[in-house]
Write an enzyme that holds these catalytic residues in place. Structure first.
Site, mmCIF file in Angstrom:
data_model
loop_
_atom_site.group_PDB
_atom_site.id
_atom_site.type_symbol
_atom_site.label_atom_id
_atom_site.label_comp_id
_atom_site.label_asym_id
_atom_site.label_seq_id
_atom_site.Cartn_x
_atom_site.Cartn_y
_atom_site.Cartn_z
ATOM 1 C CB SER A 1 -0.891 -0.573 1.568
ATOM 2 O OG SER A 1 -2.017 0.183 1.362
ATOM 3 C CG HIS A 2 1.014 3.582 3.111
ATOM 4 N ND1 HIS A 2 -0.530 2.741 3.488
ATOM 5 C CD2 HIS A 2 1.068 4.106 5.199
ATOM 6 C CE1 HIS A 2 -0.170 2.397 4.660
ATOM 7 N NE2 HIS A 2 0.402 3.341 5.649
ATOM 8 C CB THR B 1 -8.573 0.225 12.648
ATOM 9 O OG1 THR B 1 -8.999 2.091 13.040
ATOM 10 C CG2 THR B 1 -7.564 0.814 11.761
ATOM 11 C CG ASP C 1 -2.764 4.398 -1.878
ATOM 12 O OD1 ASP C 1 -3.886 4.248 -2.256
ATOM 13 O OD2 ASP C 1 -2.466 3.331 -0.257
ATOM 14 C CG ASP D 1 -3.351 -0.257 -2.226
ATOM 15 O OD1 ASP D 1 -3.185 0.717 -2.401
ATOM 16 O OD2 ASP D 1 -3.831 -1.184 -1.744
ATOM 17 C CG ASP E 1 -5.897 1.312 -1.475
ATOM 18 O OD1 ASP E 1 -5.549 1.429 -1.027
ATOM 19 O OD2 ASP E 1 -6.235 0.582 -0.157
ATOM 20 N NE ARG E 2 -3.723 4.532 2.862
ATOM 21 C CZ ARG E 2 -3.315 4.081 3.915
ATOM 22 N NH1 ARG E 2 -2.764 5.657 4.847
ATOM 23 N NH2 ARG E 2 -3.118 3.538 5.710
ATOM 24 N NE ARG F 1 -2.134 3.592 11.641
ATOM 25 C CZ ARG F 1 -0.630 4.087 11.149
ATOM 26 N NH1 ARG F 1 -0.364 5.039 11.622
ATOM 27 N NH2 ARG F 1 -0.498 3.236 10.748
ATOM 28 C CE LYS G 1 -7.368 2.074 2.496
ATOM 29 N NZ LYS G 1 -6.834 0.858 3.023
HETATM 30 C C1 VG1 Z 1 -3.616 1.395 8.353
HETATM 31 C C2 VG1 Z 1 -5.572 2.654 8.508
HETATM 32 C C3 VG1 Z 1 -6.150 2.012 7.977
HETATM 33 C C4 VG1 Z 1 -6.051 0.975 6.958
HETATM 34 C C5 VG1 Z 1 -4.539 0.337 6.552
HETATM 35 C C6 VG1 Z 1 -4.708 -0.159 5.379
HETATM 36 O O1 VG1 Z 1 -4.105 0.357 9.345
HETATM 37 O O2 VG1 Z 1 -4.801 3.018 9.493
HETATM 38 O O3 VG1 Z 1 -6.999 2.768 8.525
HETATM 39 O O4 VG1 Z 1 -7.079 0.356 6.800
HETATM 40 O O5 VG1 Z 1 -3.697 1.085 7.057
HETATM 41 O O6 VG1 Z 1 -4.623 0.641 4.319
HETATM 42 P P1 VG1 Z 1 -3.125 0.549 10.901
HETATM 43 O O7 VG1 Z 1 -3.407 -1.065 11.450
HETATM 44 O O8 VG1 Z 1 -1.682 0.703 10.613
HETATM 45 O O9 VG1 Z 1 -3.569 1.903 11.384
HETATM 46 V V1 VG1 Z 1 -3.702 0.683 3.025
HETATM 47 O O10 VG1 Z 1 -3.943 1.720 1.619
HETATM 48 O O11 VG1 Z 1 -2.537 0.525 3.453
HETATM 49 O O12 VG1 Z 1 -4.002 -0.648 2.429
HETATM 50 CO CO CO Z 2 -3.396 1.723 0.217
#
Ligand code: VG1
Ligand code: CO
Length: 545
Positions: A116-117, A348, A280, A282, A284-285, A500, A380
């Site tokens: 992801s990000h 979450t 981001d 992948d 989704d953000r 967080r 998302k």
């Molecule tokens: C984080 C975010 C959460 C999101 C997850 C995956 O998780 O807080 O809201 O669904 O990333 O997003 P965590 O457990 O690190 O707080 V992505 O775009 O990284 O797949």
């Molecule tokens: Co993502």
């Protein structure tokens, strides 16, 4: 078919969104293979007839190791007897596109190669997640079983075969498995085209509306070029950093004001365009900016829910309900109340929205972490959110800032921030959260930040559809004046622990307060309650979003 003996790795428990590790961890012999075989072993338990008539979708965000991992998975999926595999050209598919393909082609599920990000590269992060038949992330009852399989795995199956040509669309065979290399854009574009009125968005750009979309050198580049520039007629150059790179150009492909600094600066310039957006790694953000104006993810969710029915044909019938993760700001709750629809508060992670959408209980969902989406897929969806904002712009023809201010005027404003403390020592961070958890019941009535504590608990969620219970999903401290302090440890990191800390204060002041000033007392109170300095030796966060 070749059977390879292996032994378990004890650290393959999926987190908030799949398994994420340092890339070199994934590159160890058998590491990726063990996890993929554990997924197949889990899923096969529910399929009396095996995989012979099933389809698997494979694709990723283009980061380092994406292509190698995809080839490994194709060989393993063929050895495990899948009837068909759909793989994105060049092994690319954004996360929402994987969801779209699974749903449109009635696939069994999909493997998404992405962290992801998180940054990409041989010394950065890699990840893999499994999505199920509804197109959404595997729910906890499945990820738990996958984890159990990783702990007892003794062998995996593969085929001796050279790499396949994934550069061109077409069909080939690997043993009895049909492999289709597909255009990563087709299914996704078809789905969003059904939702939005492309004609009116084209008119918006024709009228001189300007935007900048920053793909952050990640997977949404090709999608944005195609949809925004080619289909909607946004001028060439609207999409920047639009070619997916293995290391995302050395940046964090994380669309917040810190990591998308270039876009933020552009939106502050005197000739700034009307709308700024980024997605981001992948896809989704999303980040939404107006001219010199930041839309918080909580406000974005609330505004999309507020305007969807009027502005977006796909939601003309109205919303069944809305859902947000617990730490996400309560702004959308007030919109739901005004619309007379139900709202849901989930833990979450997107996997908790799937059941609600499948049952038709909610249409639009979102999280504070720059993730918004709807039941058009089960993930998302960054570009979808951008299209929602374009639709709002097309309908209102007002600047972003004015649309948001009008919302604050009507509903009041949730002043909101998330403070991340990264790279904490795992044991110390865990102890800190546990210590606060133990004191929760004694906190009621304590004065805090000019108010007092009305309730304090560790969020527990009972899924209204299948009755499953998820405990310890984040500590929440609620104040008499409606403010909230929430804290939890991240489940997506690959090093140490990340705390967080989420703070929210609701005011009916038209939104004109200074956010730092409004939230400062809550931030200080949170640090004190956690005894942050005593436990982890830190005061200031690494990142504020
Ligand atoms: C984080 C975010 C959460 C999101 C997850 C995956 O998780 O807080 O809201 O669904 O990333 O997003 P965590 O457990 O690190 O707080 V992505 O775009 O990284 O797949
Ligand atoms: Co993502």
């Amino acid at each position: 078919m070749k059977t390879v003996s292996t032994s378990p790795f004890i650290d393959q428990r999926p987190g908030t969104s799949g398994l994420r590790k340092k890339t070199r961890v994934f590159m160890q012999p058998h590491y990726l293979e063990n996890f993929v075989q554990a997924v197949f072993n889990t899923v096969r338990e529910d399929l009396p007839d095996g995989f012979g008539s099933e389809t698997l979708v494979v694709g990723g965000d283009g980061r380092y190791y994406n292509r190698v991992a995809a080839q490994t998975i194709l060989r393993m999926a063929a050895a495990n007897g899948f009837g068909q595999i759909l793989v994105g050209r060049d092994a690319l598919l954004s996360t929402p596109a994987v969801s779209a393909v699974i749903r449109r082609r009635s696939a069994l599920g999909g493997l998404v190669l992405s962290a992801s990000h998180n940054p990409g590269g041989v010394d950065a992060d890699f990840g893999i997640k499994y999505n199920v038949r509804n197109g959404g992330p595997a729910p906890e009852r499945i990820t738990q079983r996958i984890y159990e399989h990783t702990l007892k795995i003794a062998e995996y199956f593969t085929i001796e075969h050279p790499d396949l040509d994934l550069a061109h669309d077409g069909t080939m065979h690997l043993e009895d498995t049909e492999i289709n290399v597909i255009d990563p854009l087709t299914d996704y574009t078809a789905i969003v085209e059904e939702l939005f009125d492309f004609e009116s968005l084209r008119d918006l750009f024709k009228s001189g509306f300007r935007m900048q979309f920053d793909a952050m050198n990640a997977v949404t580049g090709p999608y944005a070029h195609h949809i925004l520039e080619q289909r909607l007629g946004a001028p060439a150059g609207t999409v920047v950093n639009g070619t997916p790179l293995e290391d995302f150009g050395g940046h964090h492909p994380d669309p917040n004001q810190v990591n998308a600094a270039e876009l933020v600066a552009h939106m502050k310039a005197p000739d700034a365009p009307d709308l700024g957006a980024a997605c981001d790694g992948d896809g989704d953000r999303n980040l939404i900016l107006g001219r010199n104006f930041f839309v918080t993810p909580g406000d974005s969710l609330a505004l999309i829910a507020e305007h969807a029915k009027e502005c977006i044909p796909g939601y003309r019938k109205g919303l069944a309900g809305v859902a947000r993760s617990m730490p996400t700001s309560t702004a959308v709750d007030r919109v739901a109340q005004a619309l007379g629809i139900h709202f849901y508060e989930t833990p979450t992670g997107w996997k908790f929205f799937g059941n609600l959408m499948d049952k038709g209980l909610c249409t639009i969902c979102g999280e504070e972490s720059f993730g918004t989406g709807s039941d058009h897929v089960r993930e998302k969806d960054g570009l979808w959110a951008v299209l929602c904002w374009l639709a709002i712009m097309a309908a209102t023809r007002k600047p972003v800032s004015e649309v948001v201010r009008e919302h604050w005027g009507r509903f009041g404003r949730s002043y909101y921030q998330r403070h991340d403390y990264e790279g904490l020592e795992l044991t110390a961070a865990t102890q800190m959260v546990e210590a606060l958890r133990e004191r929760l019941s004694a906190l009621q009535g304590n004065p805090v930040a000019g108010s007092s504590i009305s309730d304090a608990d560790d969020f527990s969620y009972t899924d209204p559809v299948d009755g499953s219970v998820s405990e310890r999903q984040g500590i929440r401290i609620l104040l008499e004046d409606g403010s909230r302090i929430v804290c939890r440890l991240s489940g997506t990191g690959t090093e140490g622990a990340t705390l967080r800390l989420y703070v929210e204060r609701y005011r009916r002041d038209g939104g004109e307060g200074d956010i730092e000033e409004v939230l400062r007392p809550l931030v200080l109170a949170a640090r004190e309650l956690l005894e942050l300095r005593e436990h982890v030796g830190r005061d200031e966060p690494t990142l504020i979003t």
